[in-house]
Design an enzyme around this catalytic site. Structure first.
Site, PDB file in Angstrom:
ATOM      1  N   GLU A  32      -3.313   6.000   3.669  1.00 38.99           N
ATOM      2  CA  GLU A  32      -3.225   7.033   3.141  1.00 38.99           C
ATOM      3  C   GLU A  32      -4.729   7.568   2.778  1.00 38.99           C
ATOM      4  OE1 GLU A  32      -3.568   9.793  -0.513  1.00 38.99           O
ATOM      5  OE2 GLU A  32      -4.705   7.581  -0.171  1.00 38.99           O
ATOM      6  N   ASP A  43      -3.396   0.881   1.572  1.00 39.88           N
ATOM      7  CA  ASP A  43      -4.385   0.363   2.169  1.00 39.88           C
ATOM      8  C   ASP A  43      -5.532   1.116   0.928  1.00 39.88           C
ATOM      9  OD1 ASP A  43      -3.799   3.658   2.097  1.00 39.88           O
ATOM     10  OD2 ASP A  43      -5.827   4.127   3.843  1.00 39.88           O
TER      11      ASP A  43
END
Length: 406
Positions: free
Chosen positions: A176, A83
């Protein structure tokens, strides 16, 4: 060393929008991350020759490269996240700057530029190949540099079987950036002695200290009456929120701290005269200081509530992750190996605290010590993000050195 597929691989990755969503209740938080894993990463992992390639319900794409030297008995993992941060990630259009000459870099036609007076670290990259944004999006080097470096290292090992290495596990995970990606990490499935996140910044970063982190939501219960007759009756919830914030140390804010200094960071304020709420993140390195920050918030609320006949300031605290130094220091093997490898490659290790967190913070407390290694990105999370191809190549060199270390 030069790796012919590294840049092209990275460019493919960054053009995929994998922005996470902190308001989502799914894992991964966005469907784009699922599609990135299933349509791009998993097929590539199989194509280059990884074994036992699979996608877990926790959103991790995982694969194994068996050892080819029985004397190398360690099992080492490498982890990176899919991400990207909360900034526009749609339509990423990277610029390739060959042989950077030290001058300002125009970011496409956006009107923005990377200027050495604003970003003096550009001086470190004279003569190198830089990948920048076009000024309208982030780049996604955090952490698609890490994914590209891990994938390139694995591909190189498979294509050069004469290079002896231990068993390697790779894991590419979600979310994350919103702090929940490793919450469901499957330690049993990953099954390594220790691991590294390839999620650091400039050349040489080697990190095993992170913040300990908490979040706080403070609710303020006011009393709204007509302002013309409000004397001694109105209780303005917004004013209470302001008073609470002003009671925190003025110097303990992100923009005024560095190194090992912690902070309170006001993230959001909303509401009305009648009710208001604020959210904060709390960060510090030492356990005693971390606990003291949380207690200070409770103490401020208690003092404010003493002025009312009923509690009107309600503090809700929740811990997010902890400083992994507590785990890593029990056995410094992963740090010592990475440090030796960097020094043998002529890279000066920059062992310093992460003023943030990594997936390794949580994974370390789950039982797999997981320090953090540089991936190359600079100015991450925004339009001024850039990365040096030469730094990414050196990150691949470090991975190769670690898995061959005796």
């Amino acid at each position: 060393m030069k790796y012919p597929t590294l840049l092209d691989r990275f460019l493919v990755y960054v053009k995929e929008n994998t922005r996470s969503d902190e308001n989502s209740t799914t894992t991964p938080s966005t469907q784009n991350q699922v599609e990135f894993a299933q349509n791009i990463l998993l097929p590539e992992m199989e194509r280059i020759g990884l074994q036992n390639v699979h996608y877990l319900p926790n959103g991790f794409a995982v694969g194994t490269l068996p050892a080819n030297d029985p004397s190398l008995t360690r099992k080492i993992g490498f982890i990176a996240h899919m991400d990207t941060a909360d900034f526009n990630a749609e339509g990423v259009n990277p610029q390739i700057i060959e042989n950077y000459d030290g001058n300002p870099i125009a970011l496409g036609t956006s009107g923005y530029e990377l200027h050495p007076k604003d970003f003096p670290q550009l001086a470190n990259y004279h003569g190198q190949i830089l990948i920048t944004t076009d000024g309208t999006t982030l780049l996604g080097s955090d952490d698609k540099s890490g994914i590209a470096e891990i994938m390139t290292a694995i591909e190189f090992l498979i294509q050069n079987p004469d290079i002896k290495h231990c068993e390697i596990r790779v894991g590419f995970g979600p979310d994350e950036e919103i702090g929940v990606g490793a919450d469901k990490f499957d330690v049993k499935d990953f099954d390594v002695d220790f691991a590294y996140t390839m999620d650091g910044g400039p050349l040489g970063e080697l990190q095993y200290e992170t913040f300990s982190a908490a979040g706080a939501k403070i609710d303020f219960l006011g009393r709204n009456v007509h302002p013309g007759s409000a004397k001694d009756q109105m209780i303005n919830a917004f004013q209470m929120a302001i008073d609470f914030h002003n009671a925190l140390p003025e110097t303990d804010r992100p923009e005024k701290t560095e190194g090992y200094e912690g902070f309170f960071h006001l993230m959001n304020m909303e509401g009305s005269v009648d009710t208001a709420s604020t959210t904060y993140i709390i960060r510090d390195f030492e356990e005693e200081d971390f606990q003291a920050r949380k207690q200070l918030m409770l103490d401020i609320a208690e003092k404010m509530n003493a002025n009312f006949d009923t509690p009107r300031v309600i503090v809700n605290l929740h811990d997010q992750y902890y400083n992994m130094k507590k785990i890593i220091e029990k056995d410094m093997t992963p740090i010592n190996i990475a440090k030796d490898v960097m020094e043998n490659l002529g890279i000066k290790p920059l062992i310093e605290p992460v003023r943030g967190g990594t997936d390794g913070s949580k994974i370390s407390f789950m039982g797999i010590p997981t320090p953090n290694i540089f991936a190359g990105g600079e100015n991450m999370h925004g339009r001024f993000e850039f990365v040096s191809l030469e730094t990414m190549e050196k990150a691949v060199d470090v991975i190769l050195g670690i898995v061959a270390y005796k």
